[in-house]
Write a protein that holds these residues in place. Structure first.
Motif, PDB file in Angstrom:
ATOM      1  N   GLY A   1      43.098  41.030  31.184  1.00  0.00           N
ATOM      2  CA  GLY A   1      42.114  41.150  32.009  1.00  0.00           C
ATOM      3  C   GLY A   1      41.975  41.545  33.719  1.00  0.00           C
ATOM      4  N   TRP A   2      42.375  39.880  33.864  1.00  0.00           N
ATOM      5  CA  TRP A   2      42.384  39.308  35.399  1.00  0.00           C
ATOM      6  C   TRP A   2      43.650  40.332  35.319  1.00  0.00           C
TER       7      TRP A   2
ATOM      8  N   THR B   1      43.226  43.905  36.600  1.00  0.00           N
ATOM      9  CA  THR B   1      42.189  44.281  37.935  1.00  0.00           C
ATOM     10  C   THR B   1      42.607  43.925  39.730  1.00  0.00           C
TER      11      THR B   1
ATOM     12  N   TYR C   1      48.563  50.925  35.305  1.00  0.00           N
ATOM     13  CA  TYR C   1      47.916  50.680  35.671  1.00  0.00           C
ATOM     14  C   TYR C   1      46.654  51.687  34.430  1.00  0.00           C
TER      15      TYR C   1
ATOM     16  N   PRO D   1      44.405  48.795  30.988  1.00  0.00           N
ATOM     17  CA  PRO D   1      43.479  48.550  30.326  1.00  0.00           C
ATOM     18  C   PRO D   1      43.363  49.245  28.773  1.00  0.00           C
TER      19      PRO D   1
ATOM     20  N   HIS E   1      43.896  46.514  26.559  1.00  0.00           N
ATOM     21  CA  HIS E   1      42.699  45.591  26.554  1.00  0.00           C
ATOM     22  C   HIS E   1      41.633  45.553  26.136  1.00  0.00           C
TER      23      HIS E   1
ATOM     24  N   GLY F   1      30.189  45.824  33.204  1.00  0.00           N
ATOM     25  CA  GLY F   1      31.151  45.554  34.425  1.00  0.00           C
ATOM     26  C   GLY F   1      30.958  44.223  34.819  1.00  0.00           C
TER      27      GLY F   1
ATOM     28  N   TRP G   1      32.050  40.887  33.318  1.00  0.00           N
ATOM     29  CA  TRP G   1      32.812  39.788  33.728  1.00  0.00           C
ATOM     30  C   TRP G   1      33.279  38.074  33.949  1.00  0.00           C
TER      31      TRP G   1
END
Length: 189
Positions: A31-32, A35, A44, A48, A51, A139, A143
């Motif tokens: 995830g980190w 981004t 790209y 996700p 994830h 979101g 996070w």
């Protein structure tokens, strides 16, 4: 060997623990990393997708883990009362975050009404969508919840290492080998 006892964790609990730990750390790193991807990066869209897929499987595993854990005995925690209380509160917080983070991720992904494809095997339907600022608010929760979960998980790991190396408790060993789930914590013959 499969079930928990008052002296140790069973194989099912041990496997769910370590698979969850691996997935949590992997999802956080992924995830980190994702981004920072730009639109033209080959990962790209793929990062996700991975994830979300692993996140939905982890949510299902967490629910299964809780369903398995609740009727099972839990091994007694060693140490002073305040350490046992801290451990209990830490575990409750970790379980809460292990539910909150994937649910908030689900709300991000379903904000526009699309379900989540889990590796193309099945689709988790969008049960909640089109709420005001759904993706943005979810979101933010996702996070900060993930950051809190990583902090708690690090504290959890450090506490286990402290109990193992300094206090000489079998806390860590019980989570590594199901033989300690047998009565009295003695290995099988």
């Amino acid at each position: 060997m499969w079930r928990n006892s008052t002296s140790g964790w069973g194989l099912v609990s041990i496997l769910l623990h370590w698979l969850s730990a691996l997935a949590l750390v992997g999802l956080f790193v992924l995830g980190w990393w994702m981004t920072g991807l730009d639109y033209y990066d080959g990962w790209y869209n793929l990062a996700p997708w991975w994830h979300r897929s692993v996140g939905m499987l982890l949510l299902a595993a967490t629910l299964a883990r809780l369903a398995w854990r609740l009727p099972q005995p839990a091994p007694a925690l060693p140490g002073p009362r305040r350490e046992r209380l801290a451990a209990h509160l830490g575990h409750v917080a970790l379980y809460a975050l292990m539910l909150l983070v994937p649910i908030s991720g689900y709300l991000i992904s379903t904000a526009e009404g699309d379900g989540i494809s889990v590796f193309g095997w099945f689709t988790v339907p969008a049960l909640v969508s089109d709420l005001p600022n759904q993706a943005s608010l979810a979101g933010t929760v996702h996070w900060y919840g993930a950051l809190a979960m990583m902090g708690l998980a690090a504290g959890h790991a450090l506490a286990a290492l402290k109990h193992h190396s300094r206090d000489r408790h079998d806390t860590l060993v019980r989570m590594l080998h199901p033989r300690h789930a047998r009565r009295g914590g003695t290995p099988p013959p």
